[in-house]
Design a protein around this motif. Structure first.
Motif, PDB file in Angstrom:
ATOM      1  N   SER A  76      29.184  56.677  23.845  1.00 55.68           N
ATOM      2  CA  SER A  76      30.351  57.235  23.604  1.00 55.68           C
ATOM      3  C   SER A  76      30.958  57.032  24.876  1.00 55.68           C
ATOM      4  O   SER A  76      31.892  57.890  25.459  1.00 55.68           O
ATOM      5  N   ALA A 136      43.877  60.812  30.633  1.00 53.91           N
ATOM      6  CA  ALA A 136      42.423  60.778  29.999  1.00 53.91           C
ATOM      7  C   ALA A 136      42.701  61.027  28.545  1.00 53.91           C
ATOM      8  O   ALA A 136      43.362  61.062  28.065  1.00 53.91           O
ATOM      9  N   GLY A 137      41.256  60.575  28.073  1.00 57.88           N
ATOM     10  CA  GLY A 137      40.958  60.978  26.762  1.00 57.88           C
ATOM     11  C   GLY A 137      41.491  62.422  26.218  1.00 57.88           C
ATOM     12  O   GLY A 137      42.488  62.481  25.180  1.00 57.88           O
ATOM     13  N   ALA A 138      41.161  63.115  26.793  1.00 61.12           N
ATOM     14  CA  ALA A 138      41.111  64.601  26.632  1.00 61.12           C
ATOM     15  C   ALA A 138      42.623  65.194  26.708  1.00 61.12           C
ATOM     16  O   ALA A 138      42.994  65.852  26.065  1.00 61.12           O
ATOM     17  N   GLU A 141      44.173  63.961  23.804  1.00 62.03           N
ATOM     18  CA  GLU A 141      44.008  64.672  22.575  1.00 62.03           C
ATOM     19  C   GLU A 141      44.949  66.072  22.660  1.00 62.03           C
ATOM     20  O   GLU A 141      45.580  66.303  21.719  1.00 62.03           O
ATOM     21  N   HIS A 171      33.043  64.914  19.537  1.00 62.88           N
ATOM     22  CA  HIS A 171      32.964  64.971  20.847  1.00 62.88           C
ATOM     23  C   HIS A 171      33.380  66.218  21.333  1.00 62.88           C
ATOM     24  O   HIS A 171      34.308  66.892  20.773  1.00 62.88           O
ATOM     25  N   SER A 173      35.219  67.559  23.399  1.00 61.23           N
ATOM     26  CA  SER A 173      36.560  67.585  23.942  1.00 61.23           C
ATOM     27  C   SER A 173      37.698  67.968  22.774  1.00 61.23           C
ATOM     28  O   SER A 173      38.690  68.406  22.918  1.00 61.23           O
ATOM     29  N   ASP A 244      40.528  60.202  16.971  1.00 65.25           N
ATOM     30  CA  ASP A 244      40.112  60.149  18.535  1.00 65.25           C
ATOM     31  C   ASP A 244      39.625  58.767  18.445  1.00 65.25           C
ATOM     32  O   ASP A 244      38.429  58.402  18.092  1.00 65.25           O
ATOM     33  N   ALA A 246      39.032  57.110  21.349  1.00 67.25           N
ATOM     34  CA  ALA A 246      38.190  56.894  22.514  1.00 67.25           C
ATOM     35  C   ALA A 246      37.495  55.746  22.759  1.00 67.25           C
ATOM     36  O   ALA A 246      37.514  54.917  23.804  1.00 67.25           O
ATOM     37  N   ASN A 247      36.484  55.284  21.546  1.00 65.19           N
ATOM     38  CA  ASN A 247      35.888  54.274  21.489  1.00 65.19           C
ATOM     39  C   ASN A 247      36.143  53.129  20.408  1.00 65.19           C
ATOM     40  O   ASN A 247      35.958  53.605  19.347  1.00 65.19           O
ATOM     41  N   HIS A 266      44.673  58.946  19.795  1.00 68.88           N
ATOM     42  CA  HIS A 266      44.477  58.484  21.329  1.00 68.88           C
ATOM     43  C   HIS A 266      43.507  57.253  21.343  1.00 68.88           C
ATOM     44  O   HIS A 266      42.522  57.188  20.724  1.00 68.88           O
ATOM     45  N   ASN A 268      41.195  55.484  24.719  1.00 67.95           N
ATOM     46  CA  ASN A 268      40.690  55.723  26.322  1.00 67.95           C
ATOM     47  C   ASN A 268      40.893  54.202  26.795  1.00 67.95           C
ATOM     48  O   ASN A 268      39.985  53.191  26.560  1.00 67.95           O
ATOM     49  N   HIS A 270      40.238  53.320  29.679  1.00 67.07           N
ATOM     50  CA  HIS A 270      39.326  53.152  30.677  1.00 67.07           C
ATOM     51  C   HIS A 270      37.950  52.935  29.718  1.00 67.07           C
ATOM     52  O   HIS A 270      37.061  53.047  30.707  1.00 67.07           O
ATOM     53  N   LYS A 271      38.051  53.127  28.537  1.00 61.68           N
ATOM     54  CA  LYS A 271      36.541  52.723  27.804  1.00 61.68           C
ATOM     55  C   LYS A 271      36.748  51.300  27.236  1.00 61.68           C
ATOM     56  O   LYS A 271      36.305  50.310  27.756  1.00 61.68           O
TER      57      LYS A 271
HETATM   58  C1  LIG Z   1      35.107  60.053  26.169  1.00 54.42           C
HETATM   59  C2  LIG Z   1      35.491  60.363  24.842  1.00 54.42           C
HETATM   60  C3  LIG Z   1      36.417  61.510  25.042  1.00 54.42           C
HETATM   61  C4  LIG Z   1      36.989  62.108  26.400  1.00 54.42           C
HETATM   62  O1  LIG Z   1      37.957  61.253  27.108  1.00 54.42           O
HETATM   63  P1  LIG Z   1      37.746  61.495  28.702  1.00 54.42           P
HETATM   64  O2  LIG Z   1      38.617  60.217  29.224  1.00 54.42           O
HETATM   65  O3  LIG Z   1      36.660  61.612  29.178  1.00 54.42           O
HETATM   66  O4  LIG Z   1      38.890  62.704  28.607  1.00 54.42           O
HETATM   67  C5  LIG Z   1      36.862  62.107  23.631  1.00 54.42           C
HETATM   68  N1  LIG Z   1      36.383  61.675  22.258  1.00 54.42           N
HETATM   69  C6  LIG Z   1      35.321  60.800  22.777  1.00 54.42           C
HETATM   70  C7  LIG Z   1      34.603  60.279  21.087  1.00 54.42           C
HETATM   71  C8  LIG Z   1      34.856  60.317  23.774  1.00 54.42           C
HETATM   72  O5  LIG Z   1      33.823  59.455  23.843  1.00 54.42           O
END
Ligand SMILES: *Cc1c(COP(=O)(O)O)cnc(C)c1O
Length: 489
Positions: A76, A136-138, A141, A171, A173, A244, A246-247, A266, A268, A270-271
């Motif tokens: 994650s 950021a991801g959160a 959201e 997650h 968040s 979500d 993020a990934n 959203h 991320n 940075h991921k």
């Molecule tokens: C990392 C992650 C987030 C939160 O992202 P941040 O940048 O750490 O705030 C939300 N959902 C999932 C599935 C994540 O892996």
């Protein structure tokens, strides 16, 4: 295999050195005219020679582990290799020295980059408009859910639509940001195969639902194959669908959240789209929305009419969620990454990440249960919950003690003794094999060994419970409590 350098390194301020720089000290007067309210009584700057300072920070870096050091399979988190060209481009003077209050006529290149990145992200997600602001991801959201809120407020349904439905594999968040945006969280269970329980989903999604929020592939790395049925059902009840993202490594170029029926996404950057992350930053969590939600996005948005502008205020905007235009340096890195990879490169990253994950899953499954459907996407979750098996935390410490970075542990919450493993595309077979071997080894070693591990690291056994119940995150706090052992060299 990685071995942490172990130094008894004091704090930079505690290193005694030769005074090389004339700076005013306690009691001395500044010659510069500093307004009284701004002048500090005591300036905590040491006087170390340059070489002492450099050695200090190099030593700290040698005690550290990062994606440039080795295999980093935190589930994650998508700890992939970050190409150095990203940093080179972000460090170009025109980008590095730019000021957000510059006239848009003078920064057309930077705006073009943001505009192009917006276009790339639209294509990757299938959304109609994107804001690059969230940091950021959160925060993405929170931005997305604030849009949900504003949308139903506008439709005069907010007094009824109070709930956000979230699977139990989500997650942390997700429920947190739903709550922060003022909604009640309704959690729904997953079935044995690791996907959402459709019956329970249909019971939970009603006229009271504002949004259904899910990540797909979910946190078990499993693709929710009933996603279209869920999307249609949620829409038929008037709810919005939040993705979500993020990934995105497991699906990018193969499908889009739009094709799965989502209204808000959203990402991320940075991921999935590189940028070194961890330790709290820097991040970027752009939010994409479908046509009917465009008017609610944060302002300003970029427009183009032969020239680039960054002053468009959507008519029903939720306001600003970050100062200026987001984390510009991260956006430059993501633009560079996507531009260098191209569609073919992103497809390759996706396929390699999924192949690596399934290679490891298959090997680990030989000696440890991997719950849920067999085929996984970019990550999978093993469970060290069998008879006589060590705790996930013990396995993690054993790995770290033996020069292999641990996976994410104890998440997702629905898997007992979870080890969440995400190799990403940036792993060699040898690195993955070594990891697998070390996990296999951990299952065989006597329990007493775990009691002592880790032994080879600067910080050995810590009291996890005390650390989370009574955190002392700063040296100042530790000094106050008399817990800080000063080491002066
Ligand atoms: C990392 C992650 C987030 C939160 O992202 P941040 O940048 O750490 O705030 C939300 N959902 C999932 C599935 C994540 O892996």
């Amino acid at each position: 295999m990685y071995h942490q350098a172990v130094f008894d390194e004091p704090l930079i301020l505690d290193i005694k050195g030769r005074r090389t720089l004339k700076i005013p000290h306690e009691g001395e007067k500044f010659s510069a005219e500093i307004p009284g309210v701004m002048a500090r009584e005591k300036l905590e700057i040491g006087d170390r020679e340059e070489f002492s300072v450099i050695r200090h920070y190099v030593k700290l870096s040698e005690m550290n582990f990062g994606v440039d050091t080795g295999f980093y399979p935190l589930g994650s988190c998508t700890m992939k290799y970050n190409p150095k060209i990203n940093d080179e481009i972000a460090n170009l003077e025109g980008f590095r020295m730019i000021h957000p209050l510059q006239d848009s006529n003078d920064v057309q290149g930077a705006l073009k980059l943001l505009y192009e990145l917006t276009g790339f992200l639209k294509k990757i997600t299938g959304m109609d408009e994107i804001t690059l602001q969230p940091l950021a991801g959160a925060e993405g959201e929170f931005t997305g859910l604030s849009i949900v809120r504003a949308y139903f407020e506008c439709k005069k349904e907010l007094n009824v639509r109070r709930e956000v439905v979230v699977p139990d594999s989500a997650h942390g968040s997700n429920p947190a940001s739903s709550h922060m945006a003022g909604f009640d969280v309704v959690q729904i269970p997953s079935t044995e195969d690791g996907t959402v329980d459709l019956e329970k989903f249909k019971e939970a999604v009603t006229e009271k639902t504002a949004a259904f929020m899910i990540t797909n592939p979910n946190t078990l790395g499993i693709f929710e194959d009933k996603i279209l049925e869920m999307a249609n059902y949620a829409h038929s009840k008037g709810a919005l669908l939040y993705y979500d993202g993020a990934n995105l490594n497991g699906i990018m170029t193969k499908t889009t959240p739009a094709k799965m029926g989502f209204d808000i996404v959203h990402l991320n950057l940075h991921k999935t789209f590189s940028t070194p992350h961890g330790g709290g930053g820097p991040g970027s969590g752009p939010v994409g929305v479908v046509e009917k939600l465009k008017d609610f996005l944060p302002y300003p948005l970029l427009t183009y009419d032969g020239k680039y502008h960054i002053d468009y205020v959507p008519p029903k905007t939720i306001g600003k969620v970050a100062s200026f235009y987001g984390n510009f340096g991260v956006l430059v890195r993501a633009w560079t990454y996507i531009k260098m990879m191209g569609e073919e490169g992103l497809r390759d990253a996706c396929e390699s990440a999924v192949t690596n994950s399934n290679y490891m899953r298959k090997k680990i499954q030989e000696f440890m249960p991997v719950p849920g459907k067999t085929i996984k996407k970019h990550e999978f979750v093993a469970s060290s919950n069998g008879p006589n098996m060590p705790k996930a935390g013990d396995i993690a410490k054993h790995l770290i003690d033996n020069g292999v970075h641990a996976p994410t542990i104890y998440f997702p919450l629905i898997v007992p003794e979870a080890l969440m493993i995400e190799p990403t595309e940036s792993a060699t077979k040898a690195e993955m094999d070594l990891f697998i071997e070390k996990v296999r080894e951990a299952l065989k070693i006597p329990h007493e060994i775990f009691e002592k591990e880790p032994v080879n690291l600067k910080v050995t056994k810590i009291d996890d419970v005390d650390a989370s119940k009574n955190p002392r995150p700063t040296v100042r706090m530790m000094k106050k409590l008399g817990e800080f052992k000063q080491q002066v060299i």
